[in-house]
Design an enzyme around this catalytic site. Structure first.
Site, mmCIF file in Angstrom:
data_model
loop_
_atom_site.group_PDB
_atom_site.id
_atom_site.type_symbol
_atom_site.label_atom_id
_atom_site.label_comp_id
_atom_site.label_asym_id
_atom_site.label_seq_id
_atom_site.Cartn_x
_atom_site.Cartn_y
_atom_site.Cartn_z
ATOM 1 N N CYS A 106 54.420 37.662 65.866
ATOM 2 C CA CYS A 106 53.703 36.804 66.817
ATOM 3 C C CYS A 106 52.900 37.773 67.678
ATOM 4 O O CYS A 106 53.474 38.481 68.504
ATOM 5 C CB CYS A 106 54.638 35.971 67.681
ATOM 6 S SG CYS A 106 53.724 35.117 68.986
ATOM 7 N N CYS A 109 52.920 36.536 71.698
ATOM 8 C CA CYS A 109 54.129 36.688 72.519
ATOM 9 C C CYS A 109 55.311 36.953 71.602
ATOM 10 O O CYS A 109 55.458 38.070 71.108
ATOM 11 C CB CYS A 109 54.340 35.480 73.419
ATOM 12 S SG CYS A 109 54.069 33.885 72.629
ATOM 13 N N SER A 110 56.138 35.987 71.329
ATOM 14 C CA SER A 110 57.313 36.265 70.499
ATOM 15 C C SER A 110 57.781 35.004 69.788
ATOM 16 O O SER A 110 58.989 34.815 69.615
ATOM 17 C CB SER A 110 58.433 36.843 71.363
ATOM 18 O OG SER A 110 58.665 35.973 72.455
ATOM 19 N N CYS A 111 56.866 34.127 69.379
ATOM 20 C CA CYS A 111 57.261 32.907 68.671
ATOM 21 C C CYS A 111 58.043 33.279 67.412
ATOM 22 O O CYS A 111 57.660 34.190 66.691
ATOM 23 C CB CYS A 111 56.020 32.092 68.297
ATOM 24 S SG CYS A 111 55.079 31.600 69.750
HETATM 25 FE FE FE Z 1 54.603 33.736 70.535
#
Ligand code: FE
Length: 198
Positions: A106, A109-111
């Protein structure tokens, strides 16, 4: 989200806690209800669940086809889902072959498919991984100790709030006699993200 991601994340969790407290104080939210929802969300969400999915796909051609076609409708065959009682996230499963390799990131961000795989590893959230794997996937994989054959095509899948990804690794050779449980034991979380062979 970009820049000081951890600072932002801390600010957001502080804000969420504040709102949660207000809702509880006014009797609008039952804390036990929240806990129940969270527990349901995380039940069965661990890399072991992803490994079960892979082992079934390796063992059952029909399931593999359904999984690659529409993972959200295939997961319930194993008692799994991308929702866990909350709103369901879209999951796309991408298949490694002898000519194509897939990696998940991602960049924003950090999906991550938390509902299926549990919390994401620290490196997945790191700025270094997120910014570099798109530009130099082979170099980043090498740092994971994973040397890709030069003729393999690499696709880097950028997850988002709407779409999460999981890799279906190639089934290792010499595993013909193994049952699903034994196959699942071969699969690692890194393999499910494409930074390990399996
Ligand atoms: Fe994300």
């Amino acid at each position: 989200m970009s820049g000081d991601h951890h600072g932002e994340a801390a600010a957001i969790s502080a804000h969420v806690r504040h709102v949660e407290t207000l809702l509880e104080q006014r009797g609008l939210v039952d804390p036990q209800e929240l806990d129940r929802a969270l527990t349901a969300f995380l039940a069965g969400s661990s890399p072991a669940s992803g490994a079960r999915v892979v082992a079934r796909a390796w063992s059952d051609e029909g399931f593999r086809t359904r999984l690659l076609g529409d993972a959200n409708t295939a997961l319930p065959e194993l008692g799994l889902s991308m929702g866990g009682g909350l709103q369901e996230q879209r999951l796309k499963v991408v298949e490694n072959t002898d000519s194509a390799h897939n990696v998940v990131v991602c960049t924003l961000c950090s999906c991550y498919p938390i509902a299926l795989l549990g919390p994401s590893p620290t490196w997945y959230k790191s700025e270094a991984y997120r910014s570099r794997v798109v530009r130099d996937p082979r170099g980043v994989l090498r740092e994971f100790g994973f040397e890709l054959a030069p003729d393999l095509d690499i696709t880097v899948w950028d997850a988002s709030a709407e779409s999460r990804y999981m890799v279906l690794p190639r089934r290792p050779g010499g595993t013909e006699g193994l049952d699903e449980k034994q196959l699942a034991a071969l699969v690692t979380r890194n393999g499910l993200l494409g930074v390990a062979a399996v």
